[in-house]
Design an enzyme around this catalytic site. Structure first.
Site, mmCIF file in Angstrom:
data_model
loop_
_atom_site.group_PDB
_atom_site.id
_atom_site.type_symbol
_atom_site.label_atom_id
_atom_site.label_comp_id
_atom_site.label_asym_id
_atom_site.label_seq_id
_atom_site.Cartn_x
_atom_site.Cartn_y
_atom_site.Cartn_z
ATOM 1 N N ASP A 130 23.081 86.232 32.068
ATOM 2 C CA ASP A 130 23.787 87.086 31.102
ATOM 3 C C ASP A 130 23.226 86.762 29.716
ATOM 4 O OD1 ASP A 130 25.779 88.856 30.034
ATOM 5 O OD2 ASP A 130 27.003 87.131 29.503
ATOM 6 N N SER A 131 23.668 87.527 28.718
ATOM 7 C CA SER A 131 23.254 87.235 27.347
ATOM 8 C C SER A 131 23.946 85.979 26.808
ATOM 9 C CB SER A 131 23.623 88.411 26.441
ATOM 10 O OG SER A 131 25.026 88.558 26.413
ATOM 11 N N GLU A 138 32.335 85.221 22.466
ATOM 12 C CA GLU A 138 31.397 84.098 22.280
ATOM 13 C C GLU A 138 31.981 83.042 21.341
ATOM 14 O OE1 GLU A 138 28.335 83.274 23.583
ATOM 15 O OE2 GLU A 138 28.361 84.997 24.927
ATOM 16 N N HIS A 178 31.839 89.940 29.447
ATOM 17 C CA HIS A 178 32.604 89.174 28.454
ATOM 18 C C HIS A 178 34.076 89.623 28.411
ATOM 19 C CE1 HIS A 178 28.624 88.088 26.869
ATOM 20 N NE2 HIS A 178 29.213 87.205 26.082
ATOM 21 N N CYS A 215 25.429 90.829 33.861
ATOM 22 C CA CYS A 215 25.466 91.460 32.553
ATOM 23 C C CYS A 215 25.358 92.960 32.778
ATOM 24 C CB CYS A 215 24.287 90.960 31.723
ATOM 25 S SG CYS A 215 24.063 91.839 30.170
ATOM 26 N N CYS A 246 31.814 95.089 30.921
ATOM 27 C CA CYS A 246 31.026 94.046 30.242
ATOM 28 C C CYS A 246 31.625 92.735 30.729
ATOM 29 C CB CYS A 246 31.155 94.175 28.727
ATOM 30 S SG CYS A 246 30.459 92.749 27.835
#
Ligand code: DGL
Length: 286
Positions: A12-13, A165, A199, A75, A197
């Protein structure tokens, strides 16, 4: 010759893919996992498809150099823009991506609703929403199941990723940002909303609070894990029983914030966290 002891690569990012990794560790505790979080270049969701493709192919090359037996694109942005490319680069190594799994989970939920005209909300990054992959895949897979295509509304929520994040998963700020993005979605009265997403499950409480009570929130992780387990069983590649296999983490920027928030997600301290230079995994340079 592929062996059951080879690792599974997940990427993932940033920390979002850990919402998938968490379920993988629980359901498949004997699997050796390698997680790559591209913190240095996060967020992916505001980048062009070409850029995300380059990042995803670098990570794929790294994972293949580690001899993975399966790759999980944890992701949505990378799945939407680079899913096919990752598949081509990795073949014959199987690739699972979160978009298709999330859509299957959403259609399962629509099927049990029994509503005449289901209303499905889709939340994602700008790049995922712009790609149109969710509505397109919902149409295709609904037709395959001979189901009516639901009414759909998409909404990009770009501030959710930096919020996640930063570790701001609940409280006043998270609630206000969720309310800021989700007014139109609330008025749409969705039966279910896809967290498109990885996240976003971290902000589940704030998102639920901004939607009509009782709206189901669908995430891809349970479906990803179920499909991964099935493929490993079918191909005889499920890792043999151990006393708990290792998970290695590779991040492309400072490890401190990652370790703190990853520890919260996984409810454990992380031992094997390394820095990785992903530009060194450009084609022909590794
Ligand atoms: N977690 C990722 C996704 O599912 C990427 C978010 C981002 O980096 O913008 O789209």
């Amino acid at each position: 010759m592929v062996h059951a002891n080879q690792p599974i690569g997940v990427f993932d990012s940033g920390i979002g893919g850990l919402t998938v990794l968490r379920e993988l560790r629980q359901a498949l505790p004997d699997e050796h996992l390698i997680y790559v979080g591209d913190l240095a270049r996060s967020p992916y969701g505001s980048k062009s498809p070409e850029t995300v493709k380059r990042y995803a192919s670098q990570i794929t090359r790294y994972l293949l150099s580690r001899n993975v037996k399966m790759i999980i694109v944890a992701c949505n942005t990378a799945s939407a823009t680079a899913g096919e490319l990752v598949r081509q680069l990795a073949a014959p190594v199987p690739v699972l991506e979160v978009v298709a799994q999330g859509v299957e989970a959403a259609l399962d939920a629509v099927a049990v609703l029994g509503a005449k005209e289901a209303r499905v909300g889709i939340l994602g990054t700008v790049t995922t929403v712009t790609s149109g992959i969710y509505p397109a895949m919902i149409r295709i897979l609904a037709a395959g199941r001979k189901m009516a295509v639901p009414l759909m509304l998409q909404k990009a929520c770009p501030l959710f990723v930096p919020l996640a994040e930063e570790g701001i998963w609940e409280g006043d700020l998270a609630d206000r940002i969720a309310a800021y993005y989700l007014g139109e979605m609330k008025d749409f009265h969705p039966h279910l909303v896809i967290l498109g997403c990885t996240h976003y499950p971290l902000l589940r409480g704030a998102i639920a609070g901004a939607l009509p009570p009782g709206t189901s929130l669908i995430e891809s992780a349970p479906a990803v894990v179920q499909t991964a387990g099935r493929i490993l069983e079918e191909t005889g590649l499920k890792a043999p029983q151990t006393n708990g296999a290792v998970t290695e983490y590779y991040v492309s920027d400072s490890v401190d914030t990652f370790c703190r928030n990853a520890g919260r997600i996984l409810d454990t301290t992380l031992d094997l966290v390394h820095h990785i230079d992903l530009d060194a995994c450009e084609d022909g340079e590794e």
